[in-house]
Enzyme design. Structure first.
Site, PDB file in Angstrom:
ATOM      1  N   TYR A  78      54.019  37.518  12.919  1.00 55.71           N
ATOM      2  CA  TYR A  78      55.418  37.923  13.076  1.00 55.71           C
ATOM      3  C   TYR A  78      56.087  37.228  14.248  1.00 55.71           C
ATOM      4  CZ  TYR A  78      54.423  41.143   9.402  1.00 55.71           C
ATOM      5  OH  TYR A  78      54.064  41.659   8.200  1.00 55.71           O
TER       6      TYR A  78
ATOM      7  N   ARG B 112      37.611  29.312   0.816  1.00 55.80           N
ATOM      8  CA  ARG B 112      38.426  28.613   1.810  1.00 55.80           C
ATOM      9  C   ARG B 112      37.489  27.898   2.772  1.00 55.80           C
ATOM     10  NH1 ARG B 112      40.895  33.077   6.111  1.00 55.80           N
ATOM     11  NH2 ARG B 112      41.767  31.204   7.021  1.00 55.80           N
ATOM     12  N   ARG B 113      38.024  27.011   3.579  1.00 51.84           N
ATOM     13  CA  ARG B 113      37.276  26.356   4.646  1.00 51.84           C
ATOM     14  C   ARG B 113      35.963  25.748   4.150  1.00 51.84           C
ATOM     15  NH1 ARG B 113      38.215  30.880   9.456  1.00 51.84           N
ATOM     16  NH2 ARG B 113      40.197  30.026  10.108  1.00 51.84           N
TER      17      ARG B 113
ATOM     18  N   HIS C  83      47.379  39.366  13.606  1.00 51.04           N
ATOM     19  CA  HIS C  83      48.460  39.718  12.693  1.00 51.04           C
ATOM     20  C   HIS C  83      49.831  39.681  13.357  1.00 51.04           C
ATOM     21  CE1 HIS C  83      50.585  40.752   9.209  1.00 51.04           C
ATOM     22  NE2 HIS C  83      51.299  41.510   9.993  1.00 51.04           N
TER      23      HIS C  83
ATOM     24  N   HIS D 263      48.383  31.658   0.531  1.00 53.82           N
ATOM     25  CA  HIS D 263      49.324  32.661   1.071  1.00 53.82           C
ATOM     26  C   HIS D 263      49.982  32.175   2.361  1.00 53.82           C
ATOM     27  CE1 HIS D 263      50.807  36.295   2.995  1.00 53.82           C
ATOM     28  NE2 HIS D 263      49.890  36.192   3.941  1.00 53.82           N
ATOM     29  N   PHE D 264      49.157  31.666   3.285  1.00 53.13           N
ATOM     30  CA  PHE D 264      49.806  31.394   4.576  1.00 53.13           C
ATOM     31  C   PHE D 264      50.482  30.028   4.616  1.00 53.13           C
ATOM     32  CE2 PHE D 264      45.288  30.531   6.042  1.00 53.13           C
ATOM     33  CZ  PHE D 264      45.442  29.232   6.467  1.00 53.13           C
ATOM     34  N   HIS D 265      50.248  29.195   3.619  1.00 50.66           N
ATOM     35  CA  HIS D 265      51.072  27.984   3.574  1.00 50.66           C
ATOM     36  C   HIS D 265      52.441  28.275   2.959  1.00 50.66           C
ATOM     37  CE1 HIS D 265      47.443  25.942   4.804  1.00 50.66           C
ATOM     38  NE2 HIS D 265      48.181  24.888   5.077  1.00 50.66           N
TER      39      HIS D 265
HETATM   40 FE1  HAS Z   1      49.804  37.296   5.780  1.00 47.92          FE
HETATM   41  C1  HAS Z   1      46.409  36.605   5.844  1.00 47.92           C
HETATM   42  C2  HAS Z   1      49.174  40.353   4.404  1.00 47.92           C
HETATM   43  C3  HAS Z   1      53.167  38.048   5.828  1.00 47.92           C
HETATM   44  C4  HAS Z   1      50.358  34.522   7.702  1.00 47.92           C
HETATM   45  N1  HAS Z   1      48.612  35.832   6.590  1.00 47.92           N
HETATM   46  C5  HAS Z   1      47.254  35.720   6.495  1.00 47.92           C
HETATM   47  C6  HAS Z   1      46.814  34.558   7.210  1.00 47.92           C
HETATM   48  C7  HAS Z   1      47.929  33.992   7.781  1.00 47.92           C
HETATM   49  C8  HAS Z   1      49.049  34.799   7.367  1.00 47.92           C
HETATM   50  C9  HAS Z   1      47.977  32.771   8.674  1.00 47.92           C
HETATM   51  O1  HAS Z   1      46.757  42.186   4.028  1.00 47.92           O
HETATM   52  C10 HAS Z   1      45.372  34.027   7.268  1.00 47.92           C
HETATM   53  C11 HAS Z   1      44.618  34.453   8.461  1.00 47.92           C
HETATM   54  C12 HAS Z   1      43.240  33.846   8.436  1.00 47.92           C
HETATM   55  O2  HAS Z   1      43.108  32.673   8.795  1.00 47.92           O
HETATM   56  O3  HAS Z   1      42.307  34.530   8.011  1.00 47.92           O
HETATM   57  N2  HAS Z   1      50.939  38.887   5.182  1.00 47.92           N
HETATM   58  C13 HAS Z   1      50.499  40.022   4.619  1.00 47.92           C
HETATM   59  C14 HAS Z   1      51.620  40.879   4.264  1.00 47.92           C
HETATM   60  C15 HAS Z   1      52.755  40.215   4.669  1.00 47.92           C
HETATM   61  C16 HAS Z   1      52.314  38.978   5.247  1.00 47.92           C
HETATM   62  C17 HAS Z   1      51.566  42.211   3.619  1.00 47.92           C
HETATM   63  N3  HAS Z   1      51.429  36.452   6.581  1.00 47.92           N
HETATM   64  C18 HAS Z   1      52.724  36.922   6.499  1.00 47.92           C
HETATM   65  C19 HAS Z   1      53.605  36.052   7.239  1.00 47.92           C
HETATM   66  C20 HAS Z   1      52.810  35.047   7.767  1.00 47.92           C
HETATM   67  C21 HAS Z   1      51.451  35.325   7.343  1.00 47.92           C
HETATM   68  C22 HAS Z   1      55.088  36.261   7.382  1.00 47.92           C
HETATM   69  C23 HAS Z   1      53.155  33.892   8.616  1.00 47.92           C
HETATM   70  C24 HAS Z   1      54.334  33.578   9.023  1.00 47.92           C
HETATM   71  N4  HAS Z   1      48.110  38.274   5.213  1.00 47.92           N
HETATM   72  C25 HAS Z   1      48.077  39.540   4.719  1.00 47.92           C
HETATM   73  C26 HAS Z   1      46.671  39.939   4.557  1.00 47.92           C
HETATM   74  C27 HAS Z   1      45.889  38.868   4.973  1.00 47.92           C
HETATM   75  C28 HAS Z   1      46.826  37.841   5.374  1.00 47.92           C
HETATM   76  C29 HAS Z   1      46.144  41.214   4.063  1.00 47.92           C
HETATM   77  C30 HAS Z   1      44.346  38.802   5.019  1.00 47.92           C
HETATM   78  C31 HAS Z   1      43.797  38.138   3.807  1.00 47.92           C
HETATM   79  C32 HAS Z   1      42.300  37.990   3.919  1.00 47.92           C
HETATM   80  O4  HAS Z   1      41.586  38.675   3.195  1.00 47.92           O
HETATM   81  O5  HAS Z   1      41.818  37.190   4.741  1.00 47.92           O
HETATM   82  C33 HAS Z   1      54.166  40.759   4.551  1.00 47.92           C
HETATM   83  O6  HAS Z   1      54.737  40.906   5.818  1.00 47.92           O
HETATM   84  C34 HAS Z   1      55.052  39.935   3.662  1.00 47.92           C
HETATM   85  C35 HAS Z   1      56.401  40.565   3.413  1.00 47.92           C
HETATM   86  C36 HAS Z   1      57.363  39.597   2.805  1.00 47.92           C
HETATM   87  C37 HAS Z   1      58.036  39.765   1.677  1.00 47.92           C
HETATM   88  C38 HAS Z   1      58.975  38.692   1.154  1.00 47.92           C
HETATM   89  C39 HAS Z   1      60.436  38.987   1.441  1.00 47.92           C
HETATM   90  C40 HAS Z   1      61.280  37.841   1.046  1.00 47.92           C
HETATM   91  C41 HAS Z   1      62.276  37.312   1.789  1.00 47.92           C
HETATM   92  C42 HAS Z   1      63.026  36.114   1.261  1.00 47.92           C
HETATM   93  C43 HAS Z   1      64.448  36.431   0.984  1.00 47.92           C
HETATM   94  C44 HAS Z   1      65.005  35.624  -0.136  1.00 47.92           C
HETATM   95  C45 HAS Z   1      66.311  35.566  -0.418  1.00 47.92           C
HETATM   96  C46 HAS Z   1      66.771  34.828  -1.619  1.00 47.92           C
HETATM   97  C47 HAS Z   1      67.333  36.240   0.413  1.00 47.92           C
HETATM   98  C48 HAS Z   1      57.899  41.005   0.886  1.00 47.92           C
HETATM   99  C49 HAS Z   1      62.674  37.882   3.104  1.00 47.92           C
HETATM  100  C50 HAS Z   1      67.202  33.449  -1.250  1.00 47.92           C
HETATM  101  C51 HAS Z   1      68.112  32.900  -2.266  1.00 47.92           C
HETATM  102  C52 HAS Z   1      68.099  31.620  -2.620  1.00 47.92           C
HETATM  103  C53 HAS Z   1      69.136  31.122  -3.524  1.00 47.92           C
HETATM  104  C54 HAS Z   1      67.055  30.670  -2.140  1.00 47.92           C
HETATM  105 CU    CU Z   2      47.973  39.916   8.820  1.00 45.94          CU
END
Ligand code: HAS
Ligand code: CU
Length: 572
Positions: free
Chosen positions: A246, A456-457, A242, A393-395
């Site tokens: 980050y 998946r996979r 995890h 999700h992770f793409h």
């Molecule tokens: Fe995740 C699984 C929960 C963030 C990557 N995640 C994965 C896996 C990967 C991954 C690779 O709780 C798969 C692992 C595997 O192979 O099994 N993830 C989260 C949560 C967050 C989160 C709560 N993940 C990420 C990030 C990753 C990433 C970042 C890569 C870089 N994830 C999980 C969980 C799993 C999981 C479970 C397990 C699932 C399972 O069952 O296997 C949070 O940190 C996300 C918070 C982000 C936000 C979005 C904020 C938005 C922003 C954009 C700002 C936009 C603006 C507007 C300013 C709440 C900052 C722009 C304006 C315009 C005009 C364009």
């Molecule tokens: Cu994670």
């Protein structure tokens, strides 16, 4: 092909003055970026073919896809190269550049920088050759869970990558320490603050995977250990896995916080708030790994509950980022004449690939972030775990927000290092938008297919158990694969074009590095890293103490290493 000749030094404009990039810096950073892009190249082109393998209609018309026929070999190369090697090389090269330029000093030891690079490059070559030479045995995917055991060289490649990254971390910490000694009462520029946080997170996280590899997987692959323990291994892996996400994300945030506001023509809303966000990442990134193991037996519900809570806490700094950077973008749009409540997103520099890539990345990251919050809730996780929802999700997070931001960085950093203008801005824009739409469709299609139960996979294109809706969305996945294939080709035309064909000199004034901190209000104790490491230590004890007690099975008398490893990954 023409050979690369670097001019001796290149003038790079940055605030407040003009910095000179010396030759050795350019070589070192250039080597990292090129290695990163070659790693990505070997991984990225597998992706579309995996998407084709997943589509029932595609498989019906092309029962044997002539390219990358062994699905699990392709998925392993895709995951290992994109997620582990591309990211690590790119992050280290980019962070060296930012630290050197921000602090206006070379990294502590150029020699150590090269040793680190050579170790990682050796790891990359060994890894690629191993997966190529032993496709079945080494098809253990980027999570390399036992009881599948890969050839020893697979783990040696990973060890070299980790060793190199630790040396790079030491280099960055020592450069920062030297600067701090000379400027005891100054705040380090925000970008370097974030980079120090990121490498601390990395060093703590990699302890888990290092223990797993050195004491379990490598000995098993060498035949020294005849048994293994999937549960213990998974727990050690996700202790690392995890915070790894980050480690990928924070360099993108460095760009969003410290570069994008100026690139977009605005000003960051609050620098102290940004520092608080990064400190939250420092303390909350690691003690959350169990959210990848909600379905695992042998771990108590109370531990899973603690990790759920902390996962929700660690999403808060991302929400803070959305508001802080969002306000900066709104400010930029107001400066460009935006008047109404909703016109500011449209008044951005959508025609500049460096800005557009980051905005597109943010849009994808909003979707990916919210699907992350769904994953994090243990009940909902039971519905989506191990389905194609997870790659969706992770793409959108890694493949979307993070990768598009790295490409934004590439589009100004590569010209600066090479001393030549980007080969083609229109191609870069086309690449950004095809990537954005391709990844959006991929996320939607894989997510929907996952909700329909597509695993998946798996080569779902051949699965007899799919519902019609699931099959439809998997076909859409293949369509997204075509769009992403086009985008990837555009990317590499521009990459090689900039290296070998571009003749225009790099434009001045495009390196967006701050050399002084504009922040006068953050307390200096924010940089007392011992405090934050202490807080992290306590949280780890609470969140992981009971988990390791459980998986090590103290009550049963260290009842670990119970399972016979198998030698091969699943056959095609
Ligand atoms: Fe995740 C699984 C929960 C963030 C990557 N995640 C994965 C896996 C990967 C991954 C690779 O709780 C798969 C692992 C595997 O192979 O099994 N993830 C989260 C949560 C967050 C989160 C709560 N993940 C990420 C990030 C990753 C990433 C970042 C890569 C870089 N994830 C999980 C969980 C799993 C999981 C479970 C397990 C699932 C399972 O069952 O296997 C949070 O940190 C996300 C918070 C982000 C936000 C979005 C904020 C938005 C922003 C954009 C700002 C936009 C603006 C507007 C300013 C709440 C900052 C722009 C304006 C315009 C005009 C364009
Ligand atoms: Cu994670």
């Amino acid at each position: 092909m023409a050979s690369i000749t670097f001019p001796k030094s290149v003038e790079v404009t940055a605030t407040p003055g003009t910095l000179k990039l010396v030759q050795r810096e350019r070589l070192m950073i250039g080597a990292h970026i090129i290695a990163a892009m070659l790693a990505l190249m070997s991984g990225i082109f597998m992706g579309p073919f995996q998407a084709f393998h997943r589509s029932p209609t595609f498989i019906q018309y092309f029962p044997t896809i002539p390219v990358f026929t062994y699905y699990y070999q392709a998925v392993t190369v895709h995951g290992v190269m994109n997620a582990l090697f591309f990211t690590t090389f790119f992050i280290i090269g980019f962070c060296y550049f930012v630290v050197e330029r921000s602090l206006q000093r070379p990294i502590k030891s150029v020699a150590m920088g090269w040793v680190a690079f050579v170790a990682m490059a050796l790891g990359l070559v060994i890894m690629l050759l191993t997966i190529l030479a032993a496709p079945q045995q080494s098809a253990v995917l980027y999570t390399f869970y036992p009881p599948n055991i890969a050839p020893a060289l697979f783990y040696i490649g990973l060890v070299l990558l980790a060793l190199g990254s630790w040396l790079a971390s030491a280099n960055i910490f020592l450069t920062y320490r030297d600067w701090k000694r000379e400027h005891p009462n100054e705040r380090v520029p925000l970008a370097v603050f974030a980079i120090v946080v990121n490498f601390i997170v990395w060093c703590v996280a990699t302890i888990g995977v290092a223990v797993e590899i050195v004491f379990m997987l490598l000995p098993a692959s060498l035949g020294i250990l005849k048994v293994t323990d999937p549960q213990l291994a998974r727990t050690l892996f996700w202790f690392f896995g995890h915070p790894l996400v980050y480690f990928w994300l924070l360099p993108a945030y460095v760009s969003w916080y410290t570069m994008l506001p100026r690139q977009a023509g605005g000003k960051l809303f609050s620098e102290p708030l940004a520092r608080v966000a990064f400190l939250m990442f420092l303390v909350f990134s690691v003690p959350v790994g169990l959210h990848h193991q909600f379905s695992d037996p042998g771990v108590s519900a109370s531990s899973k509950g603690i990790h759920t809570l902390l996962t929700l806490v660690v999403s808060v700094p991302s929400f803070m980022t959305a508001f802080n950077v969002g306000a900066a973008l709104e400010n930029a749009a107001r400066n460009r004449g935006a008047k109404t409540l909703f016109d500011w997103p449209f008044k951005q520099k959508w025609g500049d690939p460096v800005v557009a890539a980051q905005l597109a990345g943010m849009l994808l990251f909003i979707a990916g972030g919210f699907s992350g919050l769904i994953n994090a809730s243990a009940q909902l996780n039971a519905t989506i775990h191990n389905t194609s929802w997870v790659p969706a999700h992770f793409h959108q997070t890694l493949g979307g927000g993070v990768t598009l931001t790295y490409l934004a960085i590439l589009y100004w950093l590569l010209p600066a290092i090479r001393g030549r203008a980007l080969f083609s801005k229109p191609l870069a824009l086309a690449q950004v938008f095809t990537w954005m739409f391709g990844m959006m469709l991929f996320g939607l299609a894989m997510g929907e297919a996952g909700l329909q139960g597509a695993p998946r996979r798996a080569i779902t294109g051949q699965a007899p158990y799919l519902s019609p809706a699931g099959a439809f969305w998997l076909d859409m996945t293949a369509v997204s694969g075509v769009i992403l294939l086009i985008s990837s080709i555009l990317l590499y035309i521009n990459f090689f074009g900039t290296l070998f064909l571009s003749r225009q000199p790099a434009p001045a004034g495009e390196v967006p590095i701050e050399t002084v901190s504009g922040d006068r209000t953050s307390p200096l104790w924010m940089e007392r890293w011992g405090i934050w490491l202490g807080v992290l230590g306590v949280l780890l004890l609470i969140a992981y103490g009971p988990v390791f007690a459980e998986v090590l099975d103290f009550q049963e008398g260290w009842n670990i290493l119970r399972y016979m490893p198998t030698s091969n990954a699943p056959m095609p």
